[in-house]
Design a protein around this motif. Structure first.
Motif, PDB file in Angstrom:
ATOM      1  N   SER A 134       1.893  21.280  -5.122  1.00 40.78           N
ATOM      2  CA  SER A 134       2.953  20.377  -5.546  1.00 40.78           C
ATOM      3  C   SER A 134       3.052  20.388  -7.060  1.00 40.78           C
ATOM      4  N   HIS A 135       4.247  20.181  -7.565  1.00 41.83           N
ATOM      5  CA  HIS A 135       4.482  20.187  -9.007  1.00 41.83           C
ATOM      6  C   HIS A 135       5.080  18.854  -9.437  1.00 41.83           C
ATOM      7  N   HIS A 136       4.540  18.352 -10.546  1.00 41.43           N
ATOM      8  CA  HIS A 136       4.984  17.075 -11.109  1.00 41.43           C
ATOM      9  C   HIS A 136       6.144  17.341 -12.071  1.00 41.43           C
ATOM     10  N   ILE A 137       7.315  16.805 -11.734  1.00 35.95           N
ATOM     11  CA  ILE A 137       8.516  17.035 -12.530  1.00 35.95           C
ATOM     12  C   ILE A 137       8.986  15.720 -13.129  1.00 35.95           C
ATOM     13  N   ALA A 138       9.064  15.658 -14.451  1.00 32.20           N
ATOM     14  CA  ALA A 138       9.641  14.489 -15.116  1.00 32.20           C
ATOM     15  C   ALA A 138      11.156  14.577 -14.987  1.00 32.20           C
ATOM     16  N   ALA A 160      22.035  15.358  -6.801  1.00 33.96           N
ATOM     17  CA  ALA A 160      22.372  16.585  -6.074  1.00 33.96           C
ATOM     18  C   ALA A 160      21.271  17.627  -6.241  1.00 33.96           C
ATOM     19  N   ALA A 161      20.822  17.825  -7.475  1.00 30.44           N
ATOM     20  CA  ALA A 161      19.788  18.822  -7.732  1.00 30.44           C
ATOM     21  C   ALA A 161      18.483  18.468  -7.039  1.00 30.44           C
ATOM     22  N   ALA A 162      18.158  17.176  -6.993  1.00 31.05           N
ATOM     23  CA  ALA A 162      16.920  16.748  -6.334  1.00 31.05           C
ATOM     24  C   ALA A 162      16.950  17.104  -4.851  1.00 31.05           C
ATOM     25  N   GLN A 163      18.080  16.892  -4.202  1.00 36.97           N
ATOM     26  CA  GLN A 163      18.194  17.227  -2.782  1.00 36.97           C
ATOM     27  C   GLN A 163      18.006  18.725  -2.558  1.00 36.97           C
ATOM     28  N   VAL A 164      18.651  19.527  -3.407  1.00 34.54           N
ATOM     29  CA  VAL A 164      18.552  20.982  -3.266  1.00 34.54           C
ATOM     30  C   VAL A 164      17.143  21.454  -3.578  1.00 34.54           C
ATOM     31  N   LEU A 165      16.523  20.869  -4.585  1.00 41.93           N
ATOM     32  CA  LEU A 165      15.162  21.251  -4.965  1.00 41.93           C
ATOM     33  C   LEU A 165      14.181  20.981  -3.831  1.00 41.93           C
ATOM     34  N   HIS A 166      14.275  19.809  -3.219  1.00 41.69           N
ATOM     35  CA  HIS A 166      13.382  19.482  -2.102  1.00 41.69           C
ATOM     36  C   HIS A 166      13.616  20.426  -0.923  1.00 41.69           C
ATOM     37  N   ALA A 167      14.881  20.740  -0.648  1.00 44.67           N
ATOM     38  CA  ALA A 167      15.186  21.632   0.479  1.00 44.67           C
ATOM     39  C   ALA A 167      14.640  23.032   0.233  1.00 44.67           C
ATOM     40  N   ARG A 217      11.352  25.022   2.265  1.00 45.99           N
ATOM     41  CA  ARG A 217      11.422  26.359   2.850  1.00 45.99           C
ATOM     42  C   ARG A 217      10.317  27.260   2.293  1.00 45.99           C
ATOM     43  N   ALA A 218       9.962  27.033   1.024  1.00 46.25           N
ATOM     44  CA  ALA A 218       8.954  27.881   0.381  1.00 46.25           C
ATOM     45  C   ALA A 218       7.538  27.342   0.539  1.00 46.25           C
ATOM     46  N   GLY A 219       7.396  26.152   1.128  1.00 44.90           N
ATOM     47  CA  GLY A 219       6.088  25.567   1.305  1.00 44.90           C
ATOM     48  C   GLY A 219       5.518  24.944   0.040  1.00 44.90           C
ATOM     49  N   ILE A 220       6.398  24.437  -0.828  1.00 46.93           N
ATOM     50  CA  ILE A 220       5.988  23.831  -2.096  1.00 46.93           C
ATOM     51  C   ILE A 220       6.590  22.435  -2.198  1.00 46.93           C
ATOM     52  N   GLY A 221       5.806  21.475  -2.675  1.00 50.76           N
ATOM     53  CA  GLY A 221       6.297  20.120  -2.852  1.00 50.76           C
ATOM     54  C   GLY A 221       6.598  19.819  -4.311  1.00 50.76           C
ATOM     55  N   PHE A 222       7.429  18.818  -4.524  1.00 50.86           N
ATOM     56  CA  PHE A 222       7.773  18.395  -5.879  1.00 50.86           C
ATOM     57  C   PHE A 222       7.682  16.878  -5.969  1.00 50.86           C
ATOM     58  N   GLU A 223       6.912  16.410  -6.922  1.00 46.75           N
ATOM     59  CA  GLU A 223       6.847  14.984  -7.214  1.00 46.75           C
ATOM     60  C   GLU A 223       7.830  14.708  -8.344  1.00 46.75           C
ATOM     61  N   ARG A 254       4.795  30.844 -15.060  1.00 47.25           N
ATOM     62  CA  ARG A 254       3.662  30.140 -15.664  1.00 47.25           C
ATOM     63  C   ARG A 254       2.491  30.024 -14.705  1.00 47.25           C
ATOM     64  N   HIS A 255       2.778  29.840 -13.413  1.00 43.28           N
ATOM     65  CA  HIS A 255       1.715  29.598 -12.435  1.00 43.28           C
ATOM     66  C   HIS A 255       1.424  30.815 -11.561  1.00 43.28           C
ATOM     67  N   GLY A 256       2.118  31.910 -11.803  1.00 45.18           N
ATOM     68  CA  GLY A 256       1.882  33.102 -11.012  1.00 45.18           C
ATOM     69  C   GLY A 256       2.120  32.892  -9.534  1.00 45.18           C
ATOM     70  N   ASP A 257       3.157  32.112  -9.202  1.00 47.08           N
ATOM     71  CA  ASP A 257       3.432  31.744  -7.815  1.00 47.08           C
ATOM     72  C   ASP A 257       4.793  32.301  -7.397  1.00 47.08           C
ATOM     73  N   ALA A 258       4.775  33.384  -6.653  1.00 48.51           N
ATOM     74  CA  ALA A 258       6.014  34.038  -6.239  1.00 48.51           C
ATOM     75  C   ALA A 258       6.867  33.150  -5.349  1.00 48.51           C
ATOM     76  N   ARG A 259       6.249  32.165  -4.704  1.00 46.96           N
ATOM     77  CA  ARG A 259       7.025  31.267  -3.834  1.00 46.96           C
ATOM     78  C   ARG A 259       8.077  30.499  -4.629  1.00 46.96           C
ATOM     79  N   LEU A 260       7.729  30.138  -5.851  1.00 41.75           N
ATOM     80  CA  LEU A 260       8.674  29.420  -6.694  1.00 41.75           C
ATOM     81  C   LEU A 260       9.865  30.311  -7.057  1.00 41.75           C
ATOM     82  N   GLY A 261       9.578  31.575  -7.349  1.00 45.22           N
ATOM     83  CA  GLY A 261      10.661  32.512  -7.631  1.00 45.22           C
ATOM     84  C   GLY A 261      11.535  32.729  -6.414  1.00 45.22           C
ATOM     85  N   ASP A 262      10.911  32.788  -5.232  1.00 42.05           N
ATOM     86  CA  ASP A 262      11.690  32.934  -3.992  1.00 42.05           C
ATOM     87  C   ASP A 262      12.592  31.720  -3.773  1.00 42.05           C
ATOM     88  N   ALA A 263      12.079  30.530  -4.089  1.00 42.45           N
ATOM     89  CA  ALA A 263      12.882  29.312  -3.946  1.00 42.45           C
ATOM     90  C   ALA A 263      14.064  29.340  -4.905  1.00 42.45           C
TER      91      ALA A 263
END
Length: 368
Positions: free
Chosen positions: A4-8, A22-29, A33-39, A317-326
């Motif tokens: 999970s990533h902490h987003i201000a 709108a962006a928050a809804q799309v980000l969570h969706a 799908r990528a298996g990543i959470g956002f706080e 920054r985190h070397g996480d391809a899932r974020l790029g896929d999202a």
């Protein structure tokens, strides 16, 4: 890799709040799908908060931004809310200087299904990035203006001083060449960086060009050239499809970023990022648009694509391809929505606002 990533989250003023939702809804969706959470840690700041509290950017909000993995920013400022010097309350500039977010990145491209103001068919090939130096230039004078007064106390002249340093210019030019290299590899074409200045008039701009040319010599695989800002304004209307990466001083970048947004239909299609060595802030290039705030007409595309830019930055920054896929998932969903004619924003002559565009993007994400 983090689960999970902490987003201000700083929604701000006017339509900033609407497009942020709108962006928050799309980000969570996309994250699901990528298996990543956002706080998403929503905090107050902006012109309205200044009216309500006397503080535009609270210390606690700044502290949350300091701790967060990234900052997602809506829009701030209201024309009628100004400080004692007559300028608007715009905390985004305070954030840029506080976190040394020296690179303003403004990508612009056309989308199939949306008309452009330019009739030339090559306008459908616009795909460029404006890189703006964010911490120096004429904006350095903010809060440092030298107002001279006469015997009656009337202001008779004001000096705002431009500042250009070797350090600041070298790092922004290096950023631009490295970006051009990545784009060349991704797009399978030769990369090119064009420096935009006014070196024929100002010594500071001649110095900017000198440093640019020095940086260019260190990146021989990428093409390099320079243009005066007035000629660039002309050429961006005549042949914007011929440019790749532009790099320029703060004020010139501020002006030209609006111009290039107009080339693809308006500010509602213009995402951006303000990047430093440790922090990244992502926001639509548009303002608060108080004339349409609360009416549901705002186009959230720029905010949604800014969130995708945030995911790409976090992926690196985190070397996480899932974020790029999202991020790719969001971009493809936006592309499909417009290419398929599912929605048409108000600024393109349609009748679809924030909710309709958001729901269409979410639907594409669900069935990708």
């Amino acid at each position: 890799m983090k689960a999970s990533h902490h987003i201000a989250v700083l929604p701000g003023d006017g339509i900033g709040r609407e497009v942020m939702d709108a962006a928050a809804q799309v980000l969570h969706a996309a994250g699901a799908r990528a298996g990543i959470g956002f706080e998403l840690d929503t905090r107050p700041a902006g012109a309205q908060h200044y009216l309500d509290s006397g503080v535009a950017l609270p210390d606690e909000t700044l502290a949350v931004c300091e701790r967060a993995d990234a900052i997602l920013f809506g829009a701030m400022g209201l024309p009628h809310v100004r400080g004692s010097d007559g300028t608007e309350i715009i905390p985004q500039l305070d954030l840029r200087f506080h976190f040394d977010l020296y690179a303003g990145v403004r990508p612009i491209r056309t989308f199939r299904g949306l008309r452009t103001p330019l009739s030339d068919p090559r306008a459908q090939q616009i795909d460029l990035v404006l890189v703006r130096e964010n911490t120096e230039g004429l904006f350095y004078a903010r809060g440092r203006g030298d107002a001279r007064r006469d015997a009656q106390g009337r202001t008779v002249e004001v000096f705002d001083t431009m500042r250009i340093t070797r350090h600041g210019t070298d790092r922004i030019c290096a950023f631009a060449f490295e970006l051009a290299q990545r784009r060349a590899e991704r797009l399978g074409r030769a990369g090119r960086v064009t420096n935009v200045d006014k070196a024929n008039v100002f010594e500071s701009m001649a110095f900017f060009r000198e440093v640019f040319e020095d940086v260019a010599s260190r990146h021989p695989a990428i093409g390099a050239d320079s243009a005066y800002v007035d000629a660039m304004a002309l050429n961006l209307v005549l042949k914007p499809w011929s440019y790749d990466v532009l790099v320029t001083e703060n004020m010139f970048g501020d002006i030209l970023s609006d111009l290039i947004a107009a080339l693809v239909g308006g500010m509602g299609m213009a995402p951006s990022a303000d990047l430093g060595e440790r922090h990244g802030l992502f926001q639509p290039a548009h303002g608060t648009a108080p004339d349409i705030a609360g009416q549901g007409k705002a186009n959230p595309t720029a905010m949604i694509l800014s969130a995708a830019m945030m995911l790409d930055w976090l992926a690196e920054r985190h070397g996480d391809a899932r974020l790029g896929d999202a991020a790719r998932g969001i971009e493809r969903a936006v592309e499909a929505v417009f290419a398929g004619g599912a929605v048409l924003p108000f600024e393109f002559g349609g009748g679809d606002g924030t909710r309709a565009i958001t729901e269409a993007v979410l639907e594409r994400l669900r069935h990708a």
